[in-house]
Motif scaffolding. Structure first.
Motif, short mmCIF file in Angstrom:
data_model
loop_
_atom_site.label_atom_id
_atom_site.label_comp_id
_atom_site.label_asym_id
_atom_site.label_seq_id
_atom_site.Cartn_x
_atom_site.Cartn_y
_atom_site.Cartn_z
N SER A 60 53.88 0.98 38.19
CA SER A 60 54.52 -0.36 38.44
C SER A 60 54.50 -1.11 37.17
O SER A 60 53.65 -0.87 36.40
CB SER A 60 53.93 -1.26 39.51
OG SER A 60 52.68 -1.66 39.36
N GLY A 61 55.21 -2.27 37.03
CA GLY A 61 55.24 -2.70 35.85
C GLY A 61 56.69 -3.53 35.78
O GLY A 61 57.60 -3.41 36.69
N SER A 62 56.99 -3.78 34.50
CA SER A 62 58.42 -4.29 34.23
C SER A 62 59.31 -2.91 34.32
O SER A 62 58.86 -1.85 34.15
CB SER A 62 58.37 -4.91 32.94
OG SER A 62 58.31 -3.98 31.84
N LEU A 63 60.63 -3.27 34.31
CA LEU A 63 61.63 -2.16 34.33
C LEU A 63 61.57 -1.34 32.93
O LEU A 63 61.52 -0.01 33.12
CB LEU A 63 63.17 -2.69 34.48
CG LEU A 63 64.24 -1.63 34.35
CD1 LEU A 63 64.31 -0.54 35.41
CD2 LEU A 63 65.37 -2.42 34.29
N LEU A 64 61.27 -1.99 31.94
CA LEU A 64 61.07 -1.44 30.78
C LEU A 64 59.69 -0.41 30.91
O LEU A 64 59.92 0.81 30.20
CB LEU A 64 60.81 -2.28 29.43
CG LEU A 64 60.65 -1.74 28.19
CD1 LEU A 64 61.75 -0.88 27.74
CD2 LEU A 64 60.45 -2.95 27.38
#
Length: 124
Positions: A89-93
């Protein structure tokens, strides 16, 4: 809003959006990256041009992976016995960069899934 699509015939992604330069000129961008790594680069460029919302819908019949969320918070799931398990998980980037890593260094099953886009995607 930037809409990301996957062009099956060309095996490329497409991001079409308009932005305004510092001199107030309206420009159009239509990059067509081929890999998840270059897609991540184009997302960075779009964010630098003031685009903060992304939209992307892609569904398959038997998905191996699932990408869900928005530009700020995205999740990548894999399915085990029909149940989704969080891979990253994380930012879209960050998730797009992880998908590129999977396409190069993942298991054979996951590499093929990423290359053939056997992924359910729901980015809003």
């Amino acid at each position: 809003m930037v809409t990301i699509t996957y062009l099956t015939g060309e095996k490329r992604f497409s991001l079409v959006y308009n932005y305004t330069t510092k001199r107030k000129a309206v420009r159009s961008a239509n990059p067509k990256p081929k890999t998840f790594r270059s897609l991540a680069t184009q997302v960075i460029r779009a964010q630098g041009r003031g685009k903060t919302t992304f939209s992307w819908q892609h569904t398959t019949d038997n998905p191996v992976l699932s990408l869900e969320g928005n530009a700020a918070e995205a999740y990548l799931y894999r399915y085990e016995n029909g149940n989704p398990l969080t891979v990253t998980s994380g930012s879209l980037l960050q998730v797009l960069q992880y998908l590129f890593m999977l396409s190069k260094n993942g298991t054979e099953y996951h590499r093929n899934a990423v290359k053939t886009l056997q992924i359910n995607i729901n980015i809003a």
